[in-house]
Design a protein around this motif. Sequence first.
Motif, PDB file in Angstrom:
ATOM      1  N   ARG A  40       1.916   8.943 -13.702  1.00 25.32           N
ATOM      2  CA  ARG A  40       1.808   7.647 -12.998  1.00 25.32           C
ATOM      3  C   ARG A  40       0.440   7.548 -11.784  1.00 25.32           C
ATOM      4  NH1 ARG A  40       6.521   3.754 -11.805  1.00 25.32           N
ATOM      5  NH2 ARG A  40       4.939   2.128 -12.111  1.00 25.32           N
ATOM      6  N   PHE A  41       0.536   8.684 -11.069  1.00 25.96           N
ATOM      7  CA  PHE A  41      -0.235   9.273 -10.036  1.00 25.96           C
ATOM      8  C   PHE A  41      -1.682   9.334 -10.362  1.00 25.96           C
ATOM      9  CE2 PHE A  41       3.445  10.844  -7.724  1.00 25.96           C
ATOM     10  CZ  PHE A  41       3.810   9.528  -7.306  1.00 25.96           C
ATOM     11  N   PRO A  51       6.142   3.302  -2.515  1.00 26.82           N
ATOM     12  CA  PRO A  51       4.877   3.666  -3.325  1.00 26.82           C
ATOM     13  C   PRO A  51       3.962   4.661  -2.662  1.00 26.82           C
ATOM     14  CG  PRO A  51       4.431   1.563  -1.955  1.00 26.82           C
ATOM     15  CD  PRO A  51       6.162   2.199  -1.635  1.00 26.82           C
ATOM     16  N   PHE A  52       3.175   5.170  -3.649  1.00 25.07           N
ATOM     17  CA  PHE A  52       2.244   6.287  -3.234  1.00 25.07           C
ATOM     18  C   PHE A  52       0.808   5.828  -3.794  1.00 25.07           C
ATOM     19  CE2 PHE A  52       6.112   8.647  -3.083  1.00 25.07           C
ATOM     20  CZ  PHE A  52       6.052   9.393  -2.045  1.00 25.07           C
ATOM     21  N   CYS A  53      -0.163   6.402  -3.012  1.00 22.43           N
ATOM     22  CA  CYS A  53      -1.811   6.254  -3.672  1.00 22.43           C
ATOM     23  C   CYS A  53      -1.899   7.352  -4.674  1.00 22.43           C
ATOM     24  CB  CYS A  53      -2.637   6.210  -2.380  1.00 22.43           C
ATOM     25  SG  CYS A  53      -2.738   7.473  -1.540  1.00 22.43           S
ATOM     26  N   ARG A  54      -2.874   7.577  -5.069  1.00 20.95           N
ATOM     27  CA  ARG A  54      -3.151   8.797  -6.097  1.00 20.95           C
ATOM     28  C   ARG A  54      -3.173   9.925  -5.213  1.00 20.95           C
ATOM     29  NH1 ARG A  54      -9.097   9.806  -8.440  1.00 20.95           N
ATOM     30  NH2 ARG A  54      -9.278  10.460  -6.077  1.00 20.95           N
ATOM     31  N   ASP A  55      -3.811  10.289  -4.264  1.00 17.92           N
ATOM     32  CA  ASP A  55      -3.790  11.401  -3.384  1.00 17.92           C
ATOM     33  C   ASP A  55      -2.375  11.803  -2.828  1.00 17.92           C
ATOM     34  OD1 ASP A  55      -6.228  11.503  -4.149  1.00 17.92           O
ATOM     35  OD2 ASP A  55      -7.239  10.985  -2.240  1.00 17.92           O
ATOM     36  N   GLY A 113       0.971  -1.309   0.077  1.00 12.36           N
ATOM     37  CA  GLY A 113      -0.009   0.071  -0.020  1.00 12.36           C
ATOM     38  C   GLY A 113       0.688   1.194   0.046  1.00 12.36           C
ATOM     39  N   CYS A 114       0.073   2.436   0.042  1.00 10.69           N
ATOM     40  CA  CYS A 114       1.009   3.716  -0.109  1.00 10.69           C
ATOM     41  C   CYS A 114       1.708   3.894   1.298  1.00 10.69           C
ATOM     42  CB  CYS A 114      -0.259   4.781  -0.169  1.00 10.69           C
ATOM     43  SG  CYS A 114       0.412   6.529   0.241  1.00 10.69           S
ATOM     44  N   ARG A 115       2.631   4.465   1.158  1.00  8.57           N
ATOM     45  CA  ARG A 115       3.988   4.461   2.273  1.00  8.57           C
ATOM     46  C   ARG A 115       3.242   5.458   3.176  1.00  8.57           C
ATOM     47  NH1 ARG A 115       9.208   7.625   0.957  1.00  8.57           N
ATOM     48  NH2 ARG A 115       9.023   7.932   3.160  1.00  8.57           N
ATOM     49  N   VAL A 116       2.558   6.327   2.690  1.00 10.80           N
ATOM     50  CA  VAL A 116       1.884   7.232   3.808  1.00 10.80           C
ATOM     51  C   VAL A 116       0.609   6.998   4.526  1.00 10.80           C
ATOM     52  CG1 VAL A 116       1.194   9.878   3.925  1.00 10.80           C
ATOM     53  CG2 VAL A 116       2.976   9.086   2.286  1.00 10.80           C
ATOM     54  N   GLN A 142      -4.617   1.486  -1.011  1.00 11.07           N
ATOM     55  CA  GLN A 142      -4.444   0.782  -2.258  1.00 11.07           C
ATOM     56  C   GLN A 142      -5.646   1.382  -3.171  1.00 11.07           C
ATOM     57  OE1 GLN A 142      -4.397  -3.436  -1.917  1.00 11.07           O
ATOM     58  NE2 GLN A 142      -2.513  -3.385  -0.563  1.00 11.07           N
ATOM     59  N   PRO A 143      -5.219   1.444  -4.665  1.00 11.64           N
ATOM     60  CA  PRO A 143      -3.927   0.872  -5.045  1.00 11.64           C
ATOM     61  C   PRO A 143      -2.825   1.983  -5.053  1.00 11.64           C
ATOM     62  CG  PRO A 143      -5.576   1.915  -7.011  1.00 11.64           C
ATOM     63  CD  PRO A 143      -6.072   1.578  -5.591  1.00 11.64           C
ATOM     64  N   ALA A 144      -1.501   1.580  -5.123  1.00 11.20           N
ATOM     65  CA  ALA A 144      -0.312   2.439  -5.076  1.00 11.20           C
ATOM     66  C   ALA A 144       0.639   2.071  -6.161  1.00 11.20           C
ATOM     67  CB  ALA A 144       0.256   2.278  -3.574  1.00 11.20           C
ATOM     68  N   VAL A 145       1.389   3.070  -6.292  1.00 15.25           N
ATOM     69  CA  VAL A 145       2.466   2.684  -7.524  1.00 15.25           C
ATOM     70  C   VAL A 145       3.703   3.387  -6.861  1.00 15.25           C
ATOM     71  CG1 VAL A 145       1.955   5.023  -8.727  1.00 15.25           C
ATOM     72  CG2 VAL A 145       2.854   3.125  -9.879  1.00 15.25           C
ATOM     73  N   ARG A 146       4.835   2.621  -7.501  1.00 10.93           N
ATOM     74  CA  ARG A 146       6.365   3.006  -7.034  1.00 10.93           C
ATOM     75  C   ARG A 146       6.428   4.186  -8.205  1.00 10.93           C
ATOM     76  NH1 ARG A 146       8.644   0.180  -3.583  1.00 10.93           N
ATOM     77  NH2 ARG A 146       7.764  -2.069  -3.039  1.00 10.93           N
TER      78      ARG A 146
END
Length: 253
Positions: free
Chosen positions: A125-126, A81-85, A49-52, A56-60
Amino acid sequence: MATPPPQHGAGPYQPYGPRQGGPHSPYGVPPQAVPYGHGHQPMPQAPYGCRVCGAQPAVRATVRGHQGMLVLMRFLRQEGPFCRDCGLATYRKMSADTLWQGWWGPLSLFITPVTVLMNLAARSRFVGLAPPAGHILPSLSPGKPLWRRPPALVFLAAAVLIALAPPLLVLLGLTAGDDEPSAGPAVGTCVRDADRLRNERLVPEACGSPLAAYLVTKERGTGDADCAAGDLISVPEKWSEGARSLCLTPVPH
């Protein structure tokens, strides 16, 4: 005494228990069913998941920043990885900071725009992710888009001015043209001497003003006579070539 025959599977080197068609399953967990048409069970993708916020979803992706400090400089980075927000919030914050902190150095003038352009790859990507779900912690707020933030607006205004400066200078040069030479004071008007030395910087002045020093009576060399006795002769240095020589009669006060 007769010895009972050994049971199937019993022995010092084989575990006791019923055997099935698949490999032995420890702790009594039955083997998973294999989907039809596959020779083995596929390995599931490792979830992350997002590191913050853990959503999910999250992308590197890696978001970069730069700070120029005249002689020194700093290279900053935040890896996913980060989620969109959270990804958009990190991208916008670090890019906006770079746009006002990254220019203060000779090499930073070139590194800063490259850093901002590299962050566009992470942004793409986000924005392609679905809305985040399954938060563990609250997600970061993306806030205003980058180009609506003050550092970006200042940068955009400066870039526009730099781009428009050369054509504006050319246009001003074409429209200005050569300055028309001064024709000098007209006959019958009063003037005063701005430098009070050689009568070469004559400034128009109202004849009724106490500052009026001379009356322009005629152009020297015109008519039947030269300047009258007691008149001053002036050839202003900023008049056109072949400037008129004037006869100046002192104005009594």
